[in-house]
Design a protein around this motif. Structure first.
Motif, PDB file in Angstrom:
ATOM      1  N   GLY A  35      45.025  43.933  45.799  1.00  0.00           N
ATOM      2  CA  GLY A  35      44.638  44.912  46.808  1.00  0.00           C
ATOM      3  C   GLY A  35      44.048  44.218  48.025  1.00  0.00           C
ATOM      4  O   GLY A  35      44.250  43.008  48.219  1.00  0.00           O
ATOM      5  N   ASP A  36      43.284  44.961  48.813  1.00  0.00           N
ATOM      6  CA  ASP A  36      42.797  44.453  50.097  1.00  0.00           C
ATOM      7  C   ASP A  36      41.989  43.168  49.930  1.00  0.00           C
ATOM      8  O   ASP A  36      40.878  43.192  49.402  1.00  0.00           O
ATOM      9  CB  ASP A  36      41.919  45.506  50.776  1.00  0.00           C
ATOM     10  N   ILE A  38      39.667  40.193  51.165  1.00  0.00           N
ATOM     11  CA  ILE A  38      38.645  40.124  52.205  1.00  0.00           C
ATOM     12  C   ILE A  38      38.109  38.712  52.407  1.00  0.00           C
ATOM     13  O   ILE A  38      37.456  38.438  53.393  1.00  0.00           O
ATOM     14  CB  ILE A  38      37.462  41.038  51.852  1.00  0.00           C
ATOM     15  N   TYR A  39      38.396  37.817  51.486  1.00  0.00           N
ATOM     16  CA  TYR A  39      37.769  36.507  51.561  1.00  0.00           C
ATOM     17  C   TYR A  39      38.572  35.519  50.716  1.00  0.00           C
ATOM     18  O   TYR A  39      38.926  35.830  49.589  1.00  0.00           O
ATOM     19  CB  TYR A  39      36.335  36.625  51.043  1.00  0.00           C
ATOM     20  N   GLU A  41      38.281  31.565  49.554  1.00  0.00           N
ATOM     21  CA  GLU A  41      37.487  30.341  49.546  1.00  0.00           C
ATOM     22  C   GLU A  41      38.448  29.156  49.521  1.00  0.00           C
ATOM     23  O   GLU A  41      39.286  29.055  48.621  1.00  0.00           O
ATOM     24  CB  GLU A  41      36.598  30.332  48.300  1.00  0.00           C
ATOM     25  N   GLU A  59      39.046  36.784  46.930  1.00  0.00           N
ATOM     26  CA  GLU A  59      38.254  37.991  46.661  1.00  0.00           C
ATOM     27  C   GLU A  59      38.926  39.171  47.352  1.00  0.00           C
ATOM     28  O   GLU A  59      39.182  39.142  48.548  1.00  0.00           O
ATOM     29  CB  GLU A  59      36.843  37.873  47.265  1.00  0.00           C
ATOM     30  N   SER A  60      39.182  40.214  46.584  1.00  0.00           N
ATOM     31  CA  SER A  60      39.599  41.470  47.203  1.00  0.00           C
ATOM     32  C   SER A  60      38.438  42.437  47.032  1.00  0.00           C
ATOM     33  O   SER A  60      37.420  42.097  46.430  1.00  0.00           O
ATOM     34  CB  SER A  60      40.860  42.009  46.537  1.00  0.00           C
ATOM     35  N   VAL A  61      38.576  43.647  47.581  1.00  0.00           N
ATOM     36  CA  VAL A  61      37.473  44.598  47.448  1.00  0.00           C
ATOM     37  C   VAL A  61      37.172  44.820  45.971  1.00  0.00           C
ATOM     38  O   VAL A  61      36.027  44.856  45.566  1.00  0.00           O
ATOM     39  CB  VAL A  61      37.810  45.939  48.142  1.00  0.00           C
ATOM     40  N   LYS A  62      38.226  44.919  45.157  1.00  0.00           N
ATOM     41  CA  LYS A  62      37.966  45.319  43.775  1.00  0.00           C
ATOM     42  C   LYS A  62      37.908  44.185  42.767  1.00  0.00           C
ATOM     43  O   LYS A  62      37.421  44.391  41.668  1.00  0.00           O
ATOM     44  CB  LYS A  62      38.968  46.390  43.336  1.00  0.00           C
TER      45      LYS A  62
ATOM     46  N   LYS B  16      48.305  54.065  42.234  1.00  0.00           N
ATOM     47  CA  LYS B  16      48.258  53.045  41.168  1.00  0.00           C
ATOM     48  C   LYS B  16      47.357  53.605  40.064  1.00  0.00           C
ATOM     49  O   LYS B  16      46.165  53.816  40.288  1.00  0.00           O
ATOM     50  CB  LYS B  16      47.675  51.753  41.746  1.00  0.00           C
ATOM     51  N   VAL B  27      43.647  54.638  40.977  1.00  0.00           N
ATOM     52  CA  VAL B  27      42.584  53.747  41.468  1.00  0.00           C
ATOM     53  C   VAL B  27      42.756  53.517  42.968  1.00  0.00           C
ATOM     54  O   VAL B  27      41.788  53.346  43.694  1.00  0.00           O
ATOM     55  CB  VAL B  27      42.529  52.421  40.672  1.00  0.00           C
ATOM     56  N   GLU B  28      44.002  53.530  43.444  1.00  0.00           N
ATOM     57  CA  GLU B  28      44.243  53.483  44.885  1.00  0.00           C
ATOM     58  C   GLU B  28      45.660  53.919  45.188  1.00  0.00           C
ATOM     59  O   GLU B  28      46.527  53.895  44.317  1.00  0.00           O
ATOM     60  CB  GLU B  28      43.961  52.089  45.449  1.00  0.00           C
ATOM     61  N   GLY B  31      45.429  51.668  49.604  1.00  0.00           N
ATOM     62  CA  GLY B  31      44.528  50.513  49.633  1.00  0.00           C
ATOM     63  C   GLY B  31      43.099  50.973  49.825  1.00  0.00           C
ATOM     64  O   GLY B  31      42.837  51.978  50.500  1.00  0.00           O
ATOM     65  N   ILE B  32      42.159  50.255  49.223  1.00  0.00           N
ATOM     66  CA  ILE B  32      40.764  50.691  49.252  1.00  0.00           C
ATOM     67  C   ILE B  32      40.228  50.771  50.683  1.00  0.00           C
ATOM     68  O   ILE B  32      39.558  51.740  51.049  1.00  0.00           O
ATOM     69  CB  ILE B  32      39.896  49.750  48.379  1.00  0.00           C
ATOM     70  N   ILE B  33      40.551  49.778  51.503  1.00  0.00           N
ATOM     71  CA  ILE B  33      39.974  49.762  52.858  1.00  0.00           C
ATOM     72  C   ILE B  33      40.513  50.913  53.722  1.00  0.00           C
ATOM     73  O   ILE B  33      39.716  51.679  54.274  1.00  0.00           O
ATOM     74  CB  ILE B  33      40.141  48.374  53.526  1.00  0.00           C
ATOM     75  N   PRO B 291      28.996  33.763  52.493  1.00  0.00           N
ATOM     76  CA  PRO B 291      30.271  34.402  52.138  1.00  0.00           C
ATOM     77  C   PRO B 291      30.404  34.634  50.632  1.00  0.00           C
ATOM     78  O   PRO B 291      29.817  33.916  49.825  1.00  0.00           O
ATOM     79  CB  PRO B 291      31.320  33.394  52.596  1.00  0.00           C
ATOM     80  N   GLY B 292      31.187  35.627  50.284  1.00  0.00           N
ATOM     81  CA  GLY B 292      31.414  35.950  48.878  1.00  0.00           C
ATOM     82  C   GLY B 292      31.198  37.429  48.632  1.00  0.00           C
ATOM     83  O   GLY B 292      30.848  38.168  49.552  1.00  0.00           O
ATOM     84  N   VAL B 293      31.429  37.837  47.399  1.00  0.00           N
ATOM     85  CA  VAL B 293      31.170  39.214  46.993  1.00  0.00           C
ATOM     86  C   VAL B 293      30.405  39.156  45.682  1.00  0.00           C
ATOM     87  O   VAL B 293      30.815  38.468  44.748  1.00  0.00           O
ATOM     88  CB  VAL B 293      32.489  40.003  46.790  1.00  0.00           C
ATOM     89  N   ARG B 295      29.396  40.879  42.370  1.00  0.00           N
ATOM     90  CA  ARG B 295      29.938  41.993  41.587  1.00  0.00           C
ATOM     91  C   ARG B 295      29.001  42.307  40.414  1.00  0.00           C
ATOM     92  O   ARG B 295      28.152  41.498  40.051  1.00  0.00           O
ATOM     93  CB  ARG B 295      31.338  41.620  41.093  1.00  0.00           C
ATOM     94  N   TYR B 298      26.782  39.911  37.689  1.00  0.00           N
ATOM     95  CA  TYR B 298      26.511  38.542  38.129  1.00  0.00           C
ATOM     96  C   TYR B 298      24.998  38.285  37.975  1.00  0.00           C
ATOM     97  O   TYR B 298      24.179  39.144  38.317  1.00  0.00           O
ATOM     98  CB  TYR B 298      26.928  38.332  39.585  1.00  0.00           C
ATOM     99  N   THR B 314      29.765  45.217  45.924  1.00  0.00           N
ATOM    100  CA  THR B 314      31.130  45.233  46.440  1.00  0.00           C
ATOM    101  C   THR B 314      31.133  44.723  47.861  1.00  0.00           C
ATOM    102  O   THR B 314      30.104  44.358  48.414  1.00  0.00           O
ATOM    103  CB  THR B 314      31.716  46.672  46.389  1.00  0.00           C
ATOM    104  N   PHE B 315      32.304  44.714  48.451  1.00  0.00           N
ATOM    105  CA  PHE B 315      32.450  44.449  49.870  1.00  0.00           C
ATOM    106  C   PHE B 315      32.443  45.803  50.553  1.00  0.00           C
ATOM    107  O   PHE B 315      33.167  46.712  50.156  1.00  0.00           O
ATOM    108  CB  PHE B 315      33.776  43.725  50.109  1.00  0.00           C
ATOM    109  N   ILE B 343      27.314  33.428  41.856  1.00  0.00           N
ATOM    110  CA  ILE B 343      28.686  33.901  42.032  1.00  0.00           C
ATOM    111  C   ILE B 343      29.613  32.809  41.527  1.00  0.00           C
ATOM    112  O   ILE B 343      29.791  31.790  42.176  1.00  0.00           O
ATOM    113  CB  ILE B 343      28.974  34.223  43.509  1.00  0.00           C
ATOM    114  N   ARG B 344      30.137  32.968  40.350  1.00  0.00           N
ATOM    115  CA  ARG B 344      31.064  32.015  39.767  1.00  0.00           C
ATOM    116  C   ARG B 344      30.484  30.593  39.834  1.00  0.00           C
ATOM    117  O   ARG B 344      31.045  29.732  40.457  1.00  0.00           O
ATOM    118  CB  ARG B 344      32.416  32.082  40.469  1.00  0.00           C
TER     119      ARG B 344
END
Lengths: 128, 364
Positions: A35-36, A38-39, A41, A59-62, B16, B27-28, B31-33, B291-293, B295, B298, B314-315, B343-344
């Motif tokens: 999916g979308d 966003i990042y 690395e 990384e996507s949103v989900k 989906k 779920v989408e 697309g989520i955005i 940077p990063g997300v 979740r 974590y 989330t983002f 994060i990881r």
């Protein structure tokens, strides 16, 4: 859909060989699953990678997912555009959304990867 | 897997589909955005038929709801809705929910899909001493949510309910496209909008017409993915992530739903104790400084010590940054306080920021 001059992995990476170097990215199937995006690395240029070693984290949103090196080699370039526009991987996964360029260490490793036809068959299997 | 009455329509729109709480849900779609932004700027349509509905009737319906919940249901006139919780004696959450006052002897409770069976068992298990009847109507109800600044404009021509006269957290019964519905000005997105409940056995026309009339105005069908990003930007709680039977109502920063002047209720002694002694931890909002997300789950570190895990993260499609909620030791919860999230394998800098992350300008 899947270019004939690329090779593929079951983890949904692609590789496009040009001389001693190869571009690596993720497939259209992979970007669609994520999916979308966003990042992305990116690894440092110069990094030596073994086969199956993580090159990058997408990384996507989900979700979040590793991208693995389909072959061994050294990172000679990364796609700097992804720092600002990670969604290039969604929009053009087999082109402008490339992730790294590797200097190929052992060309024989390429023979072990899937052809476009193999990969498409593999995807069909996943859908059942 | 259970299917809502709109299941085939989601597949027609190329949704989906995934398994969620025993239901096959989208779920989408696009697309989520894009879905997220459609709700913030135009409108979005959600199938939320998996939510649970419980009807409480009887002479002591109010006293019973008052006993089970911390908010003051006596303040509700027929036609009003309230956000509240089903609370344990420890003042933790069985669930969070909406209470609709239908009449002085009739209350309609809307609970989370994940908790329907547990909630109903809890509700039915606490009727002793009250002259009430409780009924799990979850399987009989379909529910759609139409959310976004254009929601009223899209829905009004299709219903005989006066939406312009309906304030936030109010409801009315009427017809939508000839189907008997209950419509409330509520939602789980932080935008203006409506939730539409119907027991009609063939409600597909409501979905298809809202899509047809809304699409030219920018409406999109919305899946569970954007439902989560939308609710998190507005700091609306998700059971299992942000609140649970391990977190108290005060720790969850939901003191506003606790009305002590209303009298006794389950969990009240623990609420009073925590008010007197102060909290050890609290749920706060954060953003990543790198940077990063971040979740859910974590690991979270304050001054090098592991203190908790990310509750929600989330983002944020609107703010274009990683945001989330986390329980931190009370001394680390001031706005601006820095901490770390693993994060990881990488310790990433995060900081506490005020919530909600997003609040719409024209809030009614």
């Amino acid at each position: 859909m899947y270019p004939n001059d690329f090779r593929y992995t079951k983890e949904h990476e692609w590789i496009k060989v040009a001389g001693d170097e190869a571009l690596v990215g993720i497939t259209d199937f992979a970007q669609h699953q994520l999916g979308d995006i966003i990042y992305v690395e990116l690894p440092p240029v110069g990094k030596e990678l073994a086969v199956r070693q993580s090159i990058s984290v997408v990384e996507s949103v989900k979700s979040v997912s590793d991208v693995y090196a389909p072959i061994s080699g050294q990172v000679v370039a990364v796609n700097g555009e992804l720092a600002q526009t990670a969604d290039l991987v969604n929009k053009d996964p087999h082109g402008k959304g490339w992730i790294v360029r590797l200097k190929i260490k052992d060309k024989k490793e390429i023979d072990g990867l899937l052809t476009a036809g193999d990969y498409e068959k593999f995807l069909e299997g996943l859908e059942h | 897997m259970k299917k809502t009455l709109f299941n085939e329509l989601h597949k027609k729109l190329a949704g989906k589909m995934i398994e969620f709480c025993g239901w096959e849900m989208p779920v989408e779609y696009s697309g989520i955005i894009p879905e997220h932004m459609a709700v913030r700027t135009k409108a979005g349509l959600f199938d939320v038929s998996h939510m649970g509905e419980v009807l409480v009737t009887g002479k002591q319906a109010l006293a019973y709801v008052q006993w089970l919940t911390p908010n003051d249901a006596a303040r509700l006139a027929p036609g009003q809705v309230q956000y509240t919780a089903l609370m344990t004696p420890e003042s933790t959450f069985v669930d969070d929910m909406l209470v609709y006052c239908i009449g002085p002897e009739e209350y309609f409770l809307v609970v989370n899909a994940a908790n329907v069976d547990k909630d109903f068992a809890w509700i039915a298990g606490h009727t002793k001493g009250f002259e009430v009847k409780v009924e799990n109507q979850s399987d009989a109800y379909s529910q759609l949510a139409l959310q976004g600044p254009l929601a009223e404009k899209i829905l009004q021509p299709l219903t005989n309910i006066d939406l312009g006269g309906m304030k936030s957290f109010h409801w009315a019964k009427g017809q939508v496209l000839g189907k008997d519905c209950l419509v409330s000005r509520t939602g789980y997105t932080g935008e203006d909008g409506f939730e539409i409940y119907t027991m009609d056995s063939d409600p597909g026309i409501v979905w298809t017409t809202l899509i047809e009339k809304g699409t030219p105005l920018g409406l999109l069908p919305i899946g569970l993915g954007a439902r989560d990003t939308l609710r998190l930007e507005s700091k609306l709680m998700l059971y299992g992530n942000d609140i649970s039977d391990k977190t108290t109502v005060l720790e969850a920063d939901l003191k506003w739903i606790v009305k002590l002047q209303k009298g006794d209720f389950l969990g009240r002694p623990v609420v009073e104790k925590q008010l007197a002694e102060g909290l050890r931890r609290k749920l706060v909002g954060f953003e990543l400084a790198e940077p990063g997300v971040a979740r859910p789950h974590y690991p979270v570190y304050v001054k090098g010590q592991k203190v908790s895990e990310v509750a929600s993260g989330t983002f944020s499609p609107l703010l274009r940054k990683a945001i989330g909620l986390v329980y931190l030791p009370i001394e680390a919860t001031a706005a601006g306080a820095e901490f770390e999230i693993e994060i990881r394998t990488k310790r990433t800098k995060a900081r506490v920021i005020p919530t909600p992350f997003y609040k719409r300008a024209d809030k009614k």
